[in-house]
Design a protein around this motif. Sequence first.
Motif, PDB file in Angstrom:
ATOM      1  N   GLY A  76      60.528 -42.372  87.352  1.00  0.00           N
ATOM      2  CA  GLY A  76      60.599 -41.055  87.347  1.00  0.00           C
ATOM      3  C   GLY A  76      59.481 -40.313  87.824  1.00  0.00           C
ATOM      4  O   GLY A  76      58.442 -40.655  87.363  1.00  0.00           O
ATOM      5  N   ARG A  77      59.814 -39.014  88.247  1.00  0.00           N
ATOM      6  CA  ARG A  77      58.672 -37.997  88.243  1.00  0.00           C
ATOM      7  C   ARG A  77      59.091 -36.692  88.032  1.00  0.00           C
ATOM      8  O   ARG A  77      60.216 -36.121  88.343  1.00  0.00           O
ATOM      9  CB  ARG A  77      58.326 -37.977  89.834  1.00  0.00           C
ATOM     10  N   TRP A  78      58.449 -35.944  87.296  1.00  0.00           N
ATOM     11  CA  TRP A  78      58.644 -34.418  86.831  1.00  0.00           C
ATOM     12  C   TRP A  78      57.468 -33.572  87.610  1.00  0.00           C
ATOM     13  O   TRP A  78      56.396 -33.853  87.501  1.00  0.00           O
ATOM     14  CB  TRP A  78      58.318 -34.263  85.374  1.00  0.00           C
ATOM     15  N   GLU A  79      57.908 -32.802  88.049  1.00  0.00           N
ATOM     16  CA  GLU A  79      57.129 -31.375  88.790  1.00  0.00           C
ATOM     17  C   GLU A  79      57.399 -30.354  87.775  1.00  0.00           C
ATOM     18  O   GLU A  79      58.562 -29.660  87.670  1.00  0.00           O
ATOM     19  CB  GLU A  79      57.411 -31.020  89.834  1.00  0.00           C
ATOM     20  N   PHE A  80      56.225 -29.788  86.914  1.00  0.00           N
ATOM     21  CA  PHE A  80      56.408 -28.837  86.276  1.00  0.00           C
ATOM     22  C   PHE A  80      56.370 -27.362  86.803  1.00  0.00           C
ATOM     23  O   PHE A  80      55.479 -27.119  87.537  1.00  0.00           O
ATOM     24  CB  PHE A  80      55.151 -28.793  85.061  1.00  0.00           C
ATOM     25  N   THR A  81      57.490 -26.690  86.703  1.00  0.00           N
ATOM     26  CA  THR A  81      57.521 -25.452  87.444  1.00  0.00           C
ATOM     27  C   THR A  81      57.548 -24.309  86.459  1.00  0.00           C
ATOM     28  O   THR A  81      57.399 -23.005  87.048  1.00  0.00           O
ATOM     29  CB  THR A  81      59.148 -25.344  87.961  1.00  0.00           C
ATOM     30  N   ARG A  82      57.820 -24.428  85.111  1.00  0.00           N
ATOM     31  CA  ARG A  82      57.702 -23.386  84.131  1.00  0.00           C
ATOM     32  C   ARG A  82      56.986 -23.877  82.768  1.00  0.00           C
ATOM     33  O   ARG A  82      57.811 -24.824  82.252  1.00  0.00           O
ATOM     34  CB  ARG A  82      59.115 -22.578  84.176  1.00  0.00           C
ATOM     35  N   ILE A  83      56.258 -23.221  82.198  1.00  0.00           N
ATOM     36  CA  ILE A  83      55.978 -23.560  80.592  1.00  0.00           C
ATOM     37  C   ILE A  83      55.496 -22.488  80.060  1.00  0.00           C
ATOM     38  O   ILE A  83      54.911 -21.724  80.459  1.00  0.00           O
ATOM     39  CB  ILE A  83      54.503 -24.489  80.983  1.00  0.00           C
ATOM     40  N   GLU A  84      56.411 -22.296  78.861  1.00  0.00           N
ATOM     41  CA  GLU A  84      56.178 -21.216  77.854  1.00  0.00           C
ATOM     42  C   GLU A  84      56.162 -21.750  76.387  1.00  0.00           C
ATOM     43  O   GLU A  84      57.102 -21.946  75.763  1.00  0.00           O
ATOM     44  CB  GLU A  84      57.383 -20.306  77.974  1.00  0.00           C
ATOM     45  N   ALA A  85      54.878 -22.432  76.072  1.00  0.00           N
ATOM     46  CA  ALA A  85      54.575 -23.122  74.872  1.00  0.00           C
ATOM     47  C   ALA A  85      54.733 -22.184  73.862  1.00  0.00           C
ATOM     48  O   ALA A  85      54.289 -20.835  73.917  1.00  0.00           O
ATOM     49  CB  ALA A  85      53.167 -23.669  74.891  1.00  0.00           C
ATOM     50  N   PRO A  86      55.471 -22.470  72.616  1.00  0.00           N
ATOM     51  CA  PRO A  86      56.126 -23.790  72.509  1.00  0.00           C
ATOM     52  C   PRO A  86      57.581 -23.825  72.708  1.00  0.00           C
ATOM     53  O   PRO A  86      58.620 -24.504  72.242  1.00  0.00           O
ATOM     54  CB  PRO A  86      56.003 -24.187  71.017  1.00  0.00           C
ATOM     55  N   ALA A  87      58.193 -22.745  73.460  1.00  0.00           N
ATOM     56  CA  ALA A  87      59.542 -22.238  73.602  1.00  0.00           C
ATOM     57  C   ALA A  87      60.236 -23.151  74.446  1.00  0.00           C
ATOM     58  O   ALA A  87      61.431 -23.517  74.436  1.00  0.00           O
ATOM     59  CB  ALA A  87      59.622 -20.901  73.785  1.00  0.00           C
ATOM     60  N   LEU A  88      59.644 -23.452  75.741  1.00  0.00           N
ATOM     61  CA  LEU A  88      60.500 -24.214  76.786  1.00  0.00           C
ATOM     62  C   LEU A  88      59.461 -24.597  77.830  1.00  0.00           C
ATOM     63  O   LEU A  88      58.325 -24.175  77.997  1.00  0.00           O
ATOM     64  CB  LEU A  88      61.527 -23.471  77.426  1.00  0.00           C
ATOM     65  N   PHE A  89      60.120 -25.651  78.662  1.00  0.00           N
ATOM     66  CA  PHE A  89      59.300 -26.062  79.846  1.00  0.00           C
ATOM     67  C   PHE A  89      60.517 -26.667  80.723  1.00  0.00           C
ATOM     68  O   PHE A  89      61.437 -26.927  80.300  1.00  0.00           O
ATOM     69  CB  PHE A  89      58.323 -27.151  79.883  1.00  0.00           C
ATOM     70  N   GLU A  90      60.292 -26.462  82.097  1.00  0.00           N
ATOM     71  CA  GLU A  90      61.360 -26.732  83.188  1.00  0.00           C
ATOM     72  C   GLU A  90      60.587 -27.666  84.203  1.00  0.00           C
ATOM     73  O   GLU A  90      59.414 -27.431  84.558  1.00  0.00           O
ATOM     74  CB  GLU A  90      61.793 -25.727  83.837  1.00  0.00           C
ATOM     75  N   VAL A  91      61.347 -28.738  84.582  1.00  0.00           N
ATOM     76  CA  VAL A  91      60.698 -29.457  85.671  1.00  0.00           C
ATOM     77  C   VAL A  91      61.771 -29.751  86.642  1.00  0.00           C
ATOM     78  O   VAL A  91      62.959 -29.616  86.543  1.00  0.00           O
ATOM     79  CB  VAL A  91      60.377 -30.904  84.865  1.00  0.00           C
ATOM     80  N   LEU A  92      61.316 -30.116  87.742  1.00  0.00           N
ATOM     81  CA  LEU A  92      61.952 -30.807  88.667  1.00  0.00           C
ATOM     82  C   LEU A  92      62.152 -32.346  88.430  1.00  0.00           C
ATOM     83  O   LEU A  92      61.034 -32.884  88.691  1.00  0.00           O
ATOM     84  CB  LEU A  92      61.654 -30.564  90.139  1.00  0.00           C
ATOM     85  N   ASP A  93      63.235 -33.169  88.410  1.00  0.00           N
ATOM     86  CA  ASP A  93      63.227 -34.307  87.849  1.00  0.00           C
ATOM     87  C   ASP A  93      63.838 -35.275  89.032  1.00  0.00           C
ATOM     88  O   ASP A  93      64.740 -34.989  89.510  1.00  0.00           O
ATOM     89  CB  ASP A  93      64.107 -34.339  86.432  1.00  0.00           C
ATOM     90  N   SER A  94      63.034 -36.288  89.134  1.00  0.00           N
ATOM     91  CA  SER A  94      63.327 -37.063  90.532  1.00  0.00           C
ATOM     92  C   SER A  94      63.395 -38.512  89.812  1.00  0.00           C
ATOM     93  O   SER A  94      62.381 -38.843  89.303  1.00  0.00           O
ATOM     94  CB  SER A  94      62.464 -36.721  91.803  1.00  0.00           C
ATOM     95  N   PHE A  95      64.202 -39.237  90.738  1.00  0.00           N
ATOM     96  CA  PHE A  95      63.988 -40.761  90.569  1.00  0.00           C
ATOM     97  C   PHE A  95      63.311 -41.153  91.640  1.00  0.00           C
ATOM     98  O   PHE A  95      63.223 -40.645  92.845  1.00  0.00           O
ATOM     99  CB  PHE A  95      65.492 -41.364  90.748  1.00  0.00           C
TER     100      PHE A  95
END
Length: 331
Positions: A76-95
């Motif tokens: 799998g691969r993540w592309e980090f699109t949003r990071i707000e430490a330590p509250a959340l992070f968002e990724v595009l998650d692909s096989f």
Amino acid sequence: MPVTDVITDPENLTLTILADFAAPVERVWAAYSDPRQLERFWGPPGWPATFTEFDHTVGGFAQYHLDGPRGEKSSGRWEFTRIEAPALFEVLDSFVDESGQPIDGFPAMRMTLAFSPTAEGTRMTGTSHFDSVEALEQVLAMGVIEGTKAAMGQLDTVLQDLRDYAQGKGTRVELLDDTHVRITRLVDGPQELVWRAHHDPELMKQWLLGPDGWEMTECEIATESGQAYRYSWAPVGDPETSSGQARQAFGFEGEALLVDATRRAVTTEKMQGTDGPVTLNDLSFYEEDGATLITLLVEYPDVETRDMILATGMVDGMEASYARMEDLVLV
């Protein structure tokens, strides 16, 4: 079990998983933002993760693969699109395939992991967003809910200091389901030496004896995938009788399916001289602060075999052996 709720919402094309941890937000965030800690829980039991890339910045990528006990692999691969430490992070998650390219026919999704404080510690809310109902249903059919629950069941070990979690608690058994059992034991010694104790015949003969009064009479070790192994034991001082009756010996034999020194060894196992039952033994080692956690994940063919083997006193014999290892080998 950390997972407290799973919400499937076909109308909004989301899958939400709620989990609660007895640790502060900062500690849980550290576990999710450190690839070495992620490797200890991101894959379910028997499918450990290896992160080969981890750029935890917006626009950065993380790439990982899960290795199954029989040589299976899922990446799998993540592309980090949003990071707000330590509250959340968002990724595009692909096989992805082994070259890191998305696989045709497998859905990509947007995944948000949010961490919020609670009276007991931290609540993690993981929400995956899909492009279609078909994509959501495809991921559900692949067992993502069951796999996530099993994977997150390992996180308590990561969030605690390893010695606090396991030292002095002996050999512990967890029934994961009808056919899978996880056995853990912390030993006070470095991972490299614990691995050697499991793969050096002269060392094994010192400790892998079960209850007192037995000796190891045969120790043929598999050091590479595809090799066979064979271990035998007999009561001390029990030679062949004058009538030719065989010793009261017993033993196990099997084949190595995976050998990843000094981290993991997967083997088949059955009693010598029988046609079965055959179990799959997935043995792994993890060191922290000079102590090594031994984890043995056993896959049985059915619940009846599981209960029959556990009822033999196997775990008591393992505890006696591990205690002997610490006294004789790891000093």
